[in-house]
Scaffold this motif. Structure first.
Motif, PDB file in Angstrom:
ATOM      1  N   LEU A 327      30.344 -49.411  90.445  1.00  0.00           N
ATOM      2  CA  LEU A 327      30.316 -49.794  89.033  1.00  0.00           C
ATOM      3  C   LEU A 327      28.985 -50.492  88.771  1.00  0.00           C
ATOM      4  N   THR A 328      28.233 -49.992  87.807  1.00  0.00           N
ATOM      5  CA  THR A 328      26.889 -50.499  87.529  1.00  0.00           C
ATOM      6  C   THR A 328      26.794 -51.006  86.090  1.00  0.00           C
ATOM      7  N   TYR A 329      26.125 -52.141  85.938  1.00  0.00           N
ATOM      8  CA  TYR A 329      25.856 -52.675  84.601  1.00  0.00           C
ATOM      9  C   TYR A 329      24.377 -53.036  84.514  1.00  0.00           C
ATOM     10  N   ARG A 330      23.743 -52.648  83.405  1.00  0.00           N
ATOM     11  CA  ARG A 330      22.344 -53.004  83.171  1.00  0.00           C
ATOM     12  C   ARG A 330      22.188 -53.593  81.778  1.00  0.00           C
ATOM     13  N   LYS A 331      21.379 -54.607  81.684  1.00  0.00           N
ATOM     14  CA  LYS A 331      21.027 -55.220  80.403  1.00  0.00           C
ATOM     15  C   LYS A 331      19.539 -55.009  80.180  1.00  0.00           C
ATOM     16  N   TYR A 332      19.203 -54.107  79.246  1.00  0.00           N
ATOM     17  CA  TYR A 332      17.810 -53.769  79.009  1.00  0.00           C
ATOM     18  C   TYR A 332      17.153 -54.783  78.076  1.00  0.00           C
ATOM     19  N   ARG A 333      15.852 -54.897  78.258  1.00  0.00           N
ATOM     20  CA  ARG A 333      15.068 -55.734  77.357  1.00  0.00           C
ATOM     21  C   ARG A 333      14.228 -54.845  76.443  1.00  0.00           C
ATOM     22  N   SER A 334      12.907 -54.772  76.638  1.00  0.00           N
ATOM     23  CA  SER A 334      12.065 -54.032  75.701  1.00  0.00           C
ATOM     24  C   SER A 334      12.185 -52.516  75.853  1.00  0.00           C
ATOM     25  N   ASP A 335      12.429 -52.026  77.078  1.00  0.00           N
ATOM     26  CA  ASP A 335      12.532 -50.582  77.295  1.00  0.00           C
ATOM     27  C   ASP A 335      13.278 -50.319  78.593  1.00  0.00           C
ATOM     28  N   ALA A 336      13.292 -49.033  79.010  1.00  0.00           N
ATOM     29  CA  ALA A 336      14.076 -48.636  80.179  1.00  0.00           C
ATOM     30  C   ALA A 336      13.505 -49.170  81.488  1.00  0.00           C
ATOM     31  N   GLY A 341      20.119 -55.870  86.367  1.00  0.00           N
ATOM     32  CA  GLY A 341      21.247 -55.037  86.738  1.00  0.00           C
ATOM     33  C   GLY A 341      22.113 -55.652  87.812  1.00  0.00           C
ATOM     34  N   VAL A 342      23.377 -55.249  87.835  1.00  0.00           N
ATOM     35  CA  VAL A 342      24.304 -55.637  88.886  1.00  0.00           C
ATOM     36  C   VAL A 342      25.159 -54.423  89.219  1.00  0.00           C
ATOM     37  N   ALA A 343      25.407 -54.208  90.511  1.00  0.00           N
ATOM     38  CA  ALA A 343      26.218 -53.078  90.958  1.00  0.00           C
ATOM     39  C   ALA A 343      27.247 -53.564  91.968  1.00  0.00           C
ATOM     40  N   LEU A 344      28.481 -53.137  91.785  1.00  0.00           N
ATOM     41  CA  LEU A 344      29.569 -53.467  92.702  1.00  0.00           C
ATOM     42  C   LEU A 344      30.076 -52.179  93.323  1.00  0.00           C
ATOM     43  N   SER A 345      30.154 -52.146  94.666  1.00  0.00           N
ATOM     44  CA  SER A 345      30.600 -50.944  95.380  1.00  0.00           C
ATOM     45  C   SER A 345      31.774 -51.277  96.286  1.00  0.00           C
ATOM     46  N   GLU A 351      26.340 -41.244 101.248  1.00  0.00           N
ATOM     47  CA  GLU A 351      25.286 -41.139 100.243  1.00  0.00           C
ATOM     48  C   GLU A 351      24.614 -42.481 100.016  1.00  0.00           C
ATOM     49  N   ILE A 352      25.393 -43.569  99.899  1.00  0.00           N
ATOM     50  CA  ILE A 352      24.813 -44.887  99.627  1.00  0.00           C
ATOM     51  C   ILE A 352      24.700 -45.741 100.879  1.00  0.00           C
ATOM     52  N   ASN A 353      25.281 -45.290 101.969  1.00  0.00           N
ATOM     53  CA  ASN A 353      25.197 -46.031 103.235  1.00  0.00           C
ATOM     54  C   ASN A 353      24.524 -45.173 104.299  1.00  0.00           C
ATOM     55  N   GLN A 354      23.644 -44.263 103.895  1.00  0.00           N
ATOM     56  CA  GLN A 354      23.099 -43.294 104.842  1.00  0.00           C
ATOM     57  C   GLN A 354      22.254 -43.930 105.934  1.00  0.00           C
ATOM     58  N   PHE A 355      21.697 -45.105 105.687  1.00  0.00           N
ATOM     59  CA  PHE A 355      20.859 -45.715 106.710  1.00  0.00           C
ATOM     60  C   PHE A 355      21.675 -46.489 107.747  1.00  0.00           C
ATOM     61  N   LYS A 368      35.591 -49.158 105.919  1.00  0.00           N
ATOM     62  CA  LYS A 368      35.784 -50.013 104.746  1.00  0.00           C
ATOM     63  C   LYS A 368      34.504 -50.811 104.508  1.00  0.00           C
ATOM     64  N   ALA A 369      34.165 -51.002 103.232  1.00  0.00           N
ATOM     65  CA  ALA A 369      32.948 -51.749 102.898  1.00  0.00           C
ATOM     66  C   ALA A 369      33.027 -52.231 101.460  1.00  0.00           C
ATOM     67  N   GLN A 370      32.407 -53.395 101.218  1.00  0.00           N
ATOM     68  CA  GLN A 370      32.261 -53.931  99.862  1.00  0.00           C
ATOM     69  C   GLN A 370      30.814 -54.398  99.711  1.00  0.00           C
ATOM     70  N   ARG A 371      30.274 -54.219  98.531  1.00  0.00           N
ATOM     71  CA  ARG A 371      28.861 -54.542  98.349  1.00  0.00           C
ATOM     72  C   ARG A 371      28.615 -55.009  96.922  1.00  0.00           C
ATOM     73  N   ILE A 372      27.714 -55.991  96.790  1.00  0.00           N
ATOM     74  CA  ILE A 372      27.200 -56.395  95.478  1.00  0.00           C
ATOM     75  C   ILE A 372      25.684 -56.362  95.550  1.00  0.00           C
ATOM     76  N   ASN A 373      25.072 -55.831  94.508  1.00  0.00           N
ATOM     77  CA  ASN A 373      23.619 -55.708  94.477  1.00  0.00           C
ATOM     78  C   ASN A 373      23.099 -56.204  93.129  1.00  0.00           C
TER      79      ASN A 373
END
Length: 420
Positions: A327-336, A341-345, A351-355, A368-373
């Motif tokens: 789940l991703t949320y972004r708050k934009y300012r002047s442009d893209a 941003g904050v992301a909860l996984s 795909e997101i844990n390939q490394f 099992k995994a939980q992540r906040i970014n």
């Protein structure tokens, strides 16, 4: 005889009523007070009532141009550009000296996606008001809409020649220069620090991006240091435009290092929906000693300066199908390029844990995994330089000791330079 008199009386009464009705629909009041009332209605989301009032006033005062102009503007707000054009044309045929009417009429054509008509109108208006900054700004907007950003820049220069401190023109010029910077190079550096088991793992990427009329092309070289080994991967991302509101993501990556899949590729289609929603559906494939397919998609929503999206992953494996999501949320300012941003996984996806893996990915999909970014991206004042920072914390099940967990702390920095 009596019946004829009755019939005649009925006919006279009927026409009398009709005449009274016709008299009643004529405006008979204070036009200024009624105009003010109509404006209040329009600005309080009662547009139809406002338009009825304005039309009623015009039955008696057809050349009250301020009223007709405001009526046309309300039509523009409602997307009824042809109706608005008719009213603006009526005014301009009688009075070509009203700059506010010219401006409103030109905006109507821009909103109606008729930039060539808007350019012609601004040229006519500029004959009456030479070098007017507002009209020149609208002309630049129309020129940009006709895919002539260089002409738009030249028009903005006319404004800035007269008034170098025109902030609106300066910001628009910066934006156009940024759009004309169709090339970019970038560097990304990140590190994962583990609470147990593994030494820190390092990742670097060198990126070149080019924007074309068919979509973006991105070339990338990834360098990874893990398990006291170094590895390289070469990737290409494409974002081809297919039709209005429809585009695709295409990816292919190749590597001879065991730190990366031998081959990885992806395909996803994105479609814009009403109410500022966007959906997508796609697949990712990682080829190690065996092939792992990851099925994914997304649902995104733009609201104001915010963006909210959910992306699930479904990965068939030896122990069943793994399900994870972000789940991703972004708050934009002047442009893209400027946002927080904050992301909860939740769940483990190759795909997101390939490394975190370096062999057959299908063996680990039930981890099992939980992540906040957390992320913060910002640009320089001229928009040519863009920086990004990320900080993430993961709580992940140990691959070879399921049931036990370690913490992973991730830090990433990025820089990009745009140029023509």
């Amino acid at each position: 005889m009596i019946s004829k008199i009755i019939k005649l009386t009925f006919i006279l009464a009927f026409f009398g009523i009709f005449q009274m009705s016709g008299q009643e629909i004529k405006f008979d009041g204070d036009p200024d007070a009624s105009f003010e009332n109509a404006r209040n209605l329009a600005f309080n989301q009662q547009r139809k009532q406002a338009q009825d009032t304005l039309l009623f006033i015009l039955t008696k005062y057809p050349d009250y141009h301020d009223i007709r102009s405001f009526l046309a503007t309300t039509y523009s707000w409602d997307g009824e550009y042809k109706k608005a054009r008719k009213e603006f044309d009526y005014i301009l045929e009688k009075d070509k000296e009203s700059k506010t009417t010219w401006i409103a009429a030109i905006k109507n054509e821009l909103w109606g996606d008729l930039p060539y008509v808007a350019i012609e109108m601004t040229n006519n208006a500029l004959k009456k008001f030479p070098n007017d900054a507002e009209l020149l700004y609208l002309k630049a907007s129309a020129q940009e809409k006709t895919n002539n950003p260089l002409e738009a820049l030249n028009t903005l220069e006319l404004i800035l020649t007269q008034n170098p401190d025109d902030q609106k023109a300066k910001e628009y010029k910066t934006s156009l220069n940024n759009d004309l910077s169709r090339n970019a190079i970038g560097i990304t550096s990140s590190v994962d620090i583990y609470s147990d088991v593994f030494d820190p793992m390092q990742y670097y990427a060198l990126t070149y991006r080019r924007q074309t009329k068919y979509g973006s092309i991105i070339g990338r070289v990834n360098f990874n240091r893990r398990f006291n080994e170094n590895g390289l991967q070469y990737e290409v991302d494409l974002y081809p435009k297919i039709a209005k509101g429809l585009y695709a993501y295409v990816n292919i990556g190749l590597s001879k290092s065991f730190l990366f899949p031998d081959v990885r590729y992806g395909l996803e289609f994105y479609k814009s929906l009403p109410k500022s929603f966007e959906v997508s559906l796609g697949i990712r494939t990682l080829k190690y000693s065996t092939t792992t397919n990851i099925y994914t998609g997304s649902l995104g929503w733009y609201t104001g300066n915010s963006y909210l999206a959910f992306r699930p992953y479904f990965t068939p494996g030896e122990t069943g199908t793994s399900k994870s999501g972000t789940l991703t949320y972004r708050k934009y300012r002047s442009d893209a390029d400027n946002y927080l941003g904050v992301a909860l996984s939740v769940g483990f996806s190759p795909e997101i844990n390939q490394f975190n893996i370096n062999e057959d990915a299908a063996k680990f999909v039930d981890l099992k995994a939980q992540r906040i970014n957390l992320s913060y991206y910002f640009t320089s004042s001229n928009k040519q330089n863009a920086w990004g920072t990320q900080f993430g914390v993961s709580h992940q099940e140990i691959i070879f000791d399921q049931g036990n967990y370690f913490w992973i702390y991730s830090v990433a920095l990025s820089w990009e330079l745009k140029f023509k």
